[in-house]
Design an enzyme around this catalytic site. Structure first.
Site, PDB file in Angstrom:
ATOM      1  CD  GLU A 369      -3.181   0.903   2.089  1.00 49.22           C
ATOM      2  OE1 GLU A 369      -2.883   1.267   3.236  1.00 49.22           O
ATOM      3  OE2 GLU A 369      -4.321   0.491   1.787  1.00 49.22           O
ATOM      4  CG  HIS A 400       5.021 -29.094   4.746  1.00 48.94           C
ATOM      5  ND1 HIS A 400       5.646 -30.301   4.525  1.00 48.94           N
ATOM      6  CD2 HIS A 400       5.569 -28.584   5.881  1.00 48.94           C
ATOM      7  CE1 HIS A 400       6.517 -30.540   5.501  1.00 48.94           C
ATOM      8  NE2 HIS A 400       6.487 -29.501   6.329  1.00 48.94           N
ATOM      9  CE  LYS A 524     -11.208   2.796   0.836  1.00 56.25           C
ATOM     10  NZ  LYS A 524     -10.578   3.709   1.778  1.00 56.25           N
TER      11      LYS A 524
HETATM   12  O1  F6P Z   1      -8.726   1.594   2.172  1.00 54.07           O
HETATM   13  C1  F6P Z   1      -7.421   1.562   2.634  1.00 54.07           C
HETATM   14  C2  F6P Z   1      -7.311   2.172   3.984  1.00 54.07           C
HETATM   15  O2  F6P Z   1      -7.546   3.544   3.920  1.00 54.07           O
HETATM   16  C3  F6P Z   1      -5.969   1.884   4.652  1.00 54.07           C
HETATM   17  O3  F6P Z   1      -4.990   2.776   4.263  1.00 54.07           O
HETATM   18  C4  F6P Z   1      -6.321   1.965   6.085  1.00 54.07           C
HETATM   19  O4  F6P Z   1      -5.360   1.385   6.922  1.00 54.07           O
HETATM   20  C5  F6P Z   1      -7.644   1.238   6.099  1.00 54.07           C
HETATM   21  O5  F6P Z   1      -8.264   1.609   4.882  1.00 54.07           O
HETATM   22  C6  F6P Z   1      -8.545   1.574   7.240  1.00 54.07           C
HETATM   23  O6  F6P Z   1      -8.804   2.947   7.280  1.00 54.07           O
HETATM   24  P1  F6P Z   1      -9.464   3.620   8.540  1.00 54.07           P
HETATM   25  O7  F6P Z   1      -8.537   3.435   9.687  1.00 54.07           O
HETATM   26  O8  F6P Z   1      -9.640   5.062   8.179  1.00 54.07           O
HETATM   27  O9  F6P Z   1     -10.768   2.928   8.778  1.00 54.07           O
END
Ligand code: F6P
Length: 561
Positions: A369, A400, A524
């Site tokens: 990421e 394994h 998203k």
């Molecule tokens: O969608 C990725 C992300 O933004 C990550 O970078 C982050 O760790 C995770 O989602 C959770 O985000 P949040 O802590 O804002 O819920």
């Protein structure tokens, strides 16, 4: 764009071109030839903060290493390290610093950012966390019906899950007796399957949920949180056990951890139950502060502070050690050599200690990421590879499963072998201790045998004659070995910080920003639109034929139930 980041594109650096030439010369060199030099093991091994890093099984020479160090200098790595640690706005696309290292500064340190010393705030936050931990450990935190909390479920995903999950599992041997009244659990999946399992088993009167979300907008976490809240309300309020109110349930059964206090309040988290952290802490770099609450609940505040101290020891090493002896820098350079000059695009993380079960998953997020990017700071498309595909699991189990591919497949893969030197010396019963220590020796033997075989291939055994094709091992697969003196809060802290800084150094060389993650946003948004179509039963006409058919299959299945 920050003008300081406007240096020569890395592929035009003198050292880059020299490394390309050098790689052509090295192409035919097998690792076994490099080991003709008996001093190689010691010459390519470094130590710091309770860790030993053996890079001798990397397919490189002293010349390679010096050229890579030149590359690091041309990429201004020392200046970038200084910029990171001093709180400059190194996260350029989001115009903010990345100050996870400030979370582990000792209380008497000072770090002034935008005119304010951030250290007192960091320690106030730790104190606030300590108070919550103490209330839970001493059974003073009671549920709405007056019974002490026994089960704490962390609802979070990504950085709000993987770090705490990995560390609590790794340090399970360091649980002081005071923590034994409370069990900590993790639910991250948006489909609710992990949470549903807990809801079947746990008593709502003694269960508390920690909503961990930096943004407090992550749908995965908020969906789990809604289900948890409804479960508690249905079981404690609607069943009208003892006239329990919704407010009381919210106050006694939820803690919120976020950088967004308004959103937590809007959701219903009582102000007294809110732990805040700062926008300048990236999600995948956040286990060192409030997000680490589950860790402190499992190992106690003293061990949590040891974890911070271990990371700080690595930060100090990173800041003060010349590049040529700097562990994160050397680990990063070995990676750059493999990806950019030897063309190895796969990297496997192989811990030889069951307690590091979640370490590979944690690193997958940290590395991919952070550095799985193809645009430089100034928006240019890179012409070279950046982060390799990184995956892994416990080494002994992977032996394994996918080691077949490591030894005889067609993909070159670089491996990180990770193991503690000492284990089980604290087991009281002598016979059990002997057996477990023998198992640990067996594990180390496997670890060392695998890296040696990957390196030497058939030459690892003394067997005369040509081996048939299906039994042939070509070797020449590079690896790093990382030994921890033992797995303690401090060495684990140092290990994690080592990888964080490795990621930073590689990003500096590749000219990319390791602290944003724009590549996860569009998915998203589209998921939100798709969810609306699924719920409304219409609106998919403009979609591609595959997705249209998938949506229709769901509608059909729903009609049949
Ligand atoms: O969608 C990725 C992300 O933004 C990550 O970078 C982050 O760790 C995770 O989602 C959770 O985000 P949040 O802590 O804002 O819920």
């Amino acid at each position: 764009m920050n003008p300081e980041l406007n240096h020569v594109p890395i592929e035009q650096a003198t050292a880059w071109r020299k490394l390309q030439e050098h790689a052509r010369e090295m192409r035919t060199t097998h690792l076994r030839e490099l080991f003709a030099d008996q001093s190689r093991g010691a010459a390519f091994t470094w130590q710091a903060a309770g860790l030993t890093l053996d890079l001798s099984k990397q397919r490189w020479t002293d010349t390679t290493r010096h050229l890579l160090l030149d590359l690091a200098r041309e990429a201004e790595v020392p200046q970038r390290i200084q910029a990171l640690l001093s709180g400059e706005r190194v996260n350029v696309s989001e115009d903010r610093p990345a100050l996870h290292t400030a979370l582990r500064l000792p209380a008497d340190a000072s770090l002034v950012v935008d005119g304010e010393d951030v250290v007192p705030g960091v320690h106030r936050s730790l104190e606030r966390m300590a108070v919550m931990v103490e209330r839970l450990h001493s059974r003073q935190w009671r549920g709405a019906t007056g019974r002490p909390i026994e089960d704490v479920v962390n609802l979070g995903v990504g950085g709000s899950d993987l770090g705490p999950l990995m560390v609590t599992c790794a340090l399970v041997d360091h649980r002081p007796a005071v923590t034994h009244h409370v069990e900590v659990h993790f639910a991250s999946t948006m489909d609710g399957s992990q949470l549903a399992d807990y809801l079947k088993r746990f008593n709502p009167e003694t269960t508390l949920f920690v909503l961990s979300s930096k943004s407090f907008t992550t749908i995965d976490t908020l969906s789990n949180a809604r289900t948890a809240r409804d479960w508690l309300m249905a079981r404690l309020v609607e069943d009208d056990i003892r006239g329990v109110s919704e407010d009381l349930v919210l106050r006694q059964h939820f803690i919120g951890i976020s950088a967004k206090p308004d959103k937590m309040s809007e959701w219903g988290i009582a102000e007294a139950n809110q732990l805040l952290f700062w926008e300048w802490v990236g999600g995948r770099y956040s286990l060192w502060g409030a997000i680490g609450l589950p860790i402190a609940l499992v190992v106690g505040m003293a061990n949590f502070r040891e974890l911070l101290a271990g990371a700080h020891a690595m930060d100090t090493h990173f800041a003060e050690t010349p590049l040529e002896d700097n562990l994160p820098v050397l680990l990063a350079l070995a990676g750059v050599w493999n990806v950019n000059f030897l063309g190895i695009g796969a990297h496997s993380i192989l811990p030889y200690d069951g307690r590091l079960e979640h370490f590979a998953a944690y690193l997958e997020q940290l590395e991919m990421e952070s550095n799985g990017k193809s645009a430089t700071h100034d928006g240019r498309e890179v012409s070279y590879s950046t982060c390799p595909v990184l995956w892994g699991q416990l080494g002994p189990n992977a032996q394994h499963a996918f080691y077949q591919l490591l030894h005889q497949g067609t993909q070159p893969v670089v491996c990180d072998f990770i193991a503690p030197l000492k284990r089980y010396d604290d087991v009281e019963d002598a016979a059990t201790r002997d057996h477990l220590q023998a198992q640990h020796r067996l594990t180390l033997a496997n670890c060392f045998a695998q890296s040696r075989l990957l390196m030497l291939g058939d030459d690892a055994i003394d067997e005369p004659g040509e081996r048939p094709g299906h039994k042939r091992y070509r070797g020449n697969q590079p690896s790093s070995t990382l030994l921890l003196d033992r797995l303690t809060p401090a060495t684990l802290g140092a290990l994690i910080a080592l990888y964080e800084h490795k990621v930073f150094v590689q990003a500096a060389i590749w000219g990319i920003n390791p602290f944003d993650q724009w590549g996860v946003e569009l998915g998203k948004q589209i998921a939100g639109e798709t969810e609306r179509m699924l719920a409304e039963g219409r609106g998919h006409e403009t979609m591609d034929a595959s997705t249209r058919a998938l949506i229709e299959a769901v509608w059909k299945a729903e009609r049949q139930t």
